[in-house]
Design a protein around this motif. Structure first.
Motif, PDB file in Angstrom:
ATOM      1  N   UNK A   1      -6.073 -18.105  18.029  1.00  0.00           N
ATOM      2  CA  UNK A   1      -6.033 -19.571  17.931  1.00  0.00           C
ATOM      3  C   UNK A   1      -7.385 -20.186  17.591  1.00  0.00           C
ATOM      4  N   UNK A   2      -8.456 -19.443  17.829  1.00  0.00           N
ATOM      5  CA  UNK A   2      -9.753 -20.051  17.511  1.00  0.00           C
ATOM      6  C   UNK A   2     -10.163 -19.765  16.060  1.00  0.00           C
ATOM      7  N   UNK A   3      -9.319 -19.032  15.318  1.00  0.00           N
ATOM      8  CA  UNK A   3      -9.636 -18.735  13.907  1.00  0.00           C
ATOM      9  C   UNK A   3      -9.034 -19.787  12.979  1.00  0.00           C
ATOM     10  N   UNK A   4      -9.450 -19.713  11.695  1.00  0.00           N
ATOM     11  CA  UNK A   4      -8.828 -20.590  10.691  1.00  0.00           C
ATOM     12  C   UNK A   4      -7.711 -19.858   9.960  1.00  0.00           C
ATOM     13  N   UNK A   5      -7.922 -18.567   9.755  1.00  0.00           N
ATOM     14  CA  UNK A   5      -6.915 -17.752   9.053  1.00  0.00           C
ATOM     15  C   UNK A   5      -6.627 -16.475   9.838  1.00  0.00           C
ATOM     16  N   UNK A   6      -5.351 -16.071   9.813  1.00  0.00           N
ATOM     17  CA  UNK A   6      -4.944 -14.761  10.331  1.00  0.00           C
ATOM     18  C   UNK A   6      -4.437 -13.970   9.135  1.00  0.00           C
ATOM     19  N   UNK A   7      -5.037 -12.810   8.862  1.00  0.00           N
ATOM     20  CA  UNK A   7      -4.621 -12.004   7.704  1.00  0.00           C
ATOM     21  C   UNK A   7      -3.879 -10.755   8.171  1.00  0.00           C
ATOM     22  N   UNK A   8      -2.686 -10.558   7.627  1.00  0.00           N
ATOM     23  CA  UNK A   8      -1.854  -9.402   7.999  1.00  0.00           C
ATOM     24  C   UNK A   8      -1.354  -8.725   6.735  1.00  0.00           C
ATOM     25  N   UNK A   9      -0.941  -7.457   6.876  1.00  0.00           N
ATOM     26  CA  UNK A   9      -0.351  -6.790   5.718  1.00  0.00           C
ATOM     27  C   UNK A   9       0.969  -6.138   6.112  1.00  0.00           C
ATOM     28  N   UNK A  10       1.738  -5.793   5.099  1.00  0.00           N
ATOM     29  CA  UNK A  10       3.026  -5.136   5.307  1.00  0.00           C
ATOM     30  C   UNK A  10       2.894  -3.660   5.646  1.00  0.00           C
ATOM     31  N   UNK A  11       1.653  -3.172   5.792  1.00  0.00           N
ATOM     32  CA  UNK A  11       1.496  -1.769   6.222  1.00  0.00           C
ATOM     33  C   UNK A  11       1.783  -1.676   7.724  1.00  0.00           C
ATOM     34  N   UNK A  12       1.193  -2.594   8.491  1.00  0.00           N
ATOM     35  CA  UNK A  12       1.310  -2.509   9.953  1.00  0.00           C
ATOM     36  C   UNK A  12       2.769  -2.484  10.438  1.00  0.00           C
ATOM     37  N   UNK A  13       3.656  -3.373   9.959  1.00  0.00           N
ATOM     38  CA  UNK A  13       5.033  -3.333  10.476  1.00  0.00           C
ATOM     39  C   UNK A  13       5.756  -2.029  10.142  1.00  0.00           C
ATOM     40  N   UNK A  14       5.223  -1.278   9.166  1.00  0.00           N
ATOM     41  CA  UNK A  14       5.873  -0.010   8.801  1.00  0.00           C
ATOM     42  C   UNK A  14       5.464   1.133   9.731  1.00  0.00           C
ATOM     43  N   UNK A  15       4.431   0.916  10.559  1.00  0.00           N
ATOM     44  CA  UNK A  15       3.888   2.032  11.341  1.00  0.00           C
ATOM     45  C   UNK A  15       4.758   2.417  12.535  1.00  0.00           C
ATOM     46  N   UNK A  16       5.366   1.418  13.185  1.00  0.00           N
ATOM     47  CA  UNK A  16       6.224   1.697  14.352  1.00  0.00           C
ATOM     48  C   UNK A  16       6.911   0.388  14.750  1.00  0.00           C
ATOM     49  N   UNK A  17       7.991   0.485  15.545  1.00  0.00           N
ATOM     50  CA  UNK A  17       8.635  -0.750  16.014  1.00  0.00           C
ATOM     51  C   UNK A  17       7.672  -1.624  16.818  1.00  0.00           C
ATOM     52  N   UNK A  18       6.786  -0.992  17.614  1.00  0.00           N
ATOM     53  CA  UNK A  18       5.873  -1.829  18.417  1.00  0.00           C
ATOM     54  C   UNK A  18       4.826  -2.497  17.514  1.00  0.00           C
ATOM     55  N   UNK A  19       4.475  -1.848  16.398  1.00  0.00           N
ATOM     56  CA  UNK A  19       3.549  -2.493  15.457  1.00  0.00           C
ATOM     57  C   UNK A  19       4.226  -3.686  14.778  1.00  0.00           C
ATOM     58  N   UNK A  20       5.505  -3.537  14.439  1.00  0.00           N
ATOM     59  CA  UNK A  20       6.237  -4.670  13.858  1.00  0.00           C
ATOM     60  C   UNK A  20       6.260  -5.830  14.858  1.00  0.00           C
ATOM     61  N   UNK A  21       6.556  -5.505  16.126  1.00  0.00           N
ATOM     62  CA  UNK A  21       6.602  -6.567  17.149  1.00  0.00           C
ATOM     63  C   UNK A  21       5.223  -7.219  17.305  1.00  0.00           C
ATOM     64  N   UNK A  22       4.162  -6.437  17.132  1.00  0.00           N
ATOM     65  CA  UNK A  22       2.794  -6.971  17.269  1.00  0.00           C
ATOM     66  C   UNK A  22       2.494  -7.961  16.134  1.00  0.00           C
ATOM     67  N   UNK A  23       2.904  -7.583  14.920  1.00  0.00           N
ATOM     68  CA  UNK A  23       2.698  -8.468  13.770  1.00  0.00           C
ATOM     69  C   UNK A  23       3.485  -9.766  13.970  1.00  0.00           C
ATOM     70  N   UNK A  24       4.724  -9.641  14.441  1.00  0.00           N
ATOM     71  CA  UNK A  24       5.549 -10.843  14.660  1.00  0.00           C
ATOM     72  C   UNK A  24       4.925 -11.752  15.724  1.00  0.00           C
TER      73      UNK A  24
END
Ligand code: ADP
Length: 316
Positions: free
Chosen positions: A125-148
């Motif tokens: 919340x203290x940042x201006x931008x959050x950058x994510x990629x579609x690699x992380x959600x492919x790593x595991x169900x818990x990684x997908x939940x983390x990205x979400x």
């Protein structure tokens, strides 16, 4: 607190020093690789602050990556060292003719164990931008939940989400990847699709149509990467084609997309127009091709300016 926060896996990379099938390679160089950490270093080298959320094994490679990211000036306060899972590794084959292949050993890696509780909402919340990629959600169900979870936090506190779909068909099947990625794309504010993955995600070939369709899904800015042709950057009001810089020789094709994203977000942080930000992004992408390694290729601000103005620095 960092202006830009990102989240994802960084691996140890062993690059074969001579060309040929990996099974005959006897010598390797040790490097590191990860889309999000490359992005974070790109932001820092251009003069802004970035933080990287991740998990690494509490092992030699994990310590190397942590020290390297810290040394580059990225905030690593949110990186956990895990004593129960290793740092992921991949081997990079080199071939003079035909395509070089990467061989990944990342299943059950420390980063694949990332979970939603790893995230401190205050940090995002203290940042201006959050950058994510579609690699992380492919790593595991818990990684997908983390990205979400990271996206939900950013949405709740008004942090802009930048997303690179980075469709990796080695990590998951198309049938599973497409709906998950489209869902994440709907929540993103700035989208960085590559032309080939966009064609797979949307079943559309025309760059203008692709950009239009993505804008309809939710993002307010779409920067479509067109390889040697540059990029098509658009928002609801304008669409600008930004031509690529010319590159004499491609030494390493990997990492151009991450450098591109770091360039565009830097431009947006500085309040530049889509065209100006797109030019910085293209310059970053072009520079990434000229050096072996991803982080190694990223320019500092003075190098970027010299490249963009066509005045390479003179060293006497
Ligand atoms: P990705 O690495 O995500 O697949 P691209 O290959 O499209 O993305 O490269 C990202 C950006 O890097 C491009 O939009 C462009 O700015 C730059 N780039 C890539 N290939 C070239 C090239 N051959 N010549 C000049 N610039 C390039």
């Amino acid at each position: 607190m960092p202006e830009v926060v990102t989240l994802g896996e960084t691996l140890a990379v062993l690059v074969a020093t001579s060309p040929g099938p990996l099974r005959y390679s006897t010598h390797f160089e040790l490097r590191t690789g990860g889309a999000e950490s490359t992005f974070a270093v790109g932001i820092v080298r251009l003069g802004h602050s970035a933080g990287w959320i991740s998990r690494l094994g509490d092992d030699e490679f994990g310590k190397l990556i942590l020290a390297m990211m810290r040394g580059e000036g990225v905030d690593v306060s949110q990186v956990k060292l895990d004593s129960e899972a290793p740092t992921g590794v991949f081997f990079k084959e080199r071939r003079e003719a035909g395509e070089s292949r990467n061989y990944y050993y990342r299943q059950n890696s420390a980063a694949s164990k990332m979970k939603p509780e790893d995230i401190d909402p205050q940090y995002i919340c203290s940042a201006k931008y959050l950058h994510l990629t579609g690699i992380t959600p492919a790593l595991s169900p818990s990684c997908l939940a983390t990205v979400e979870r990271a996206m939900d936090i950013a949405k709740e506190c008004g942090v802009l989400i930048s997303f690179d779909p980075n469709l990796r068909l080695k990590l998951w099947k198309k049938e599973r990847a497409i709906p998950v990625l489209l869902n994440l794309i709907r929540k993103a504010d700035i989208l960085f699709p590559g032309i080939e993955e966009a064609q797979i995600l949307l079943g559309e070939n025309e760059p203008e149509k692709i950009v239009e369709r993505f804008l309809e899904l939710g993002p307010s800015i779409v920067a479509l990467k067109l390889g040697s042709k540059g990029a098509l950057v658009a928002n609801a009001h304008q669409e600008v084609y930004v031509p690529a810089f010319s590159v004499e020789r491609i030494v390493d094709p990997f990492g151009a997309g991450d450098a591109f994203a770091a360039g565009l977000i830097t431009g947006l942080l500085e309040g530049l127009s889509l065209e100006e930000a797109g030019r910085i992004a293209n310059a970053m992408g072009a520079l990434a091709l000229g050096v072996t390694g991803n982080i190694e290729a990223l320019p500092y601000r003075d190098e970027l300016i010299a490249f963009m103005s066509g005045n390479p620095t003179i060293i006497s």
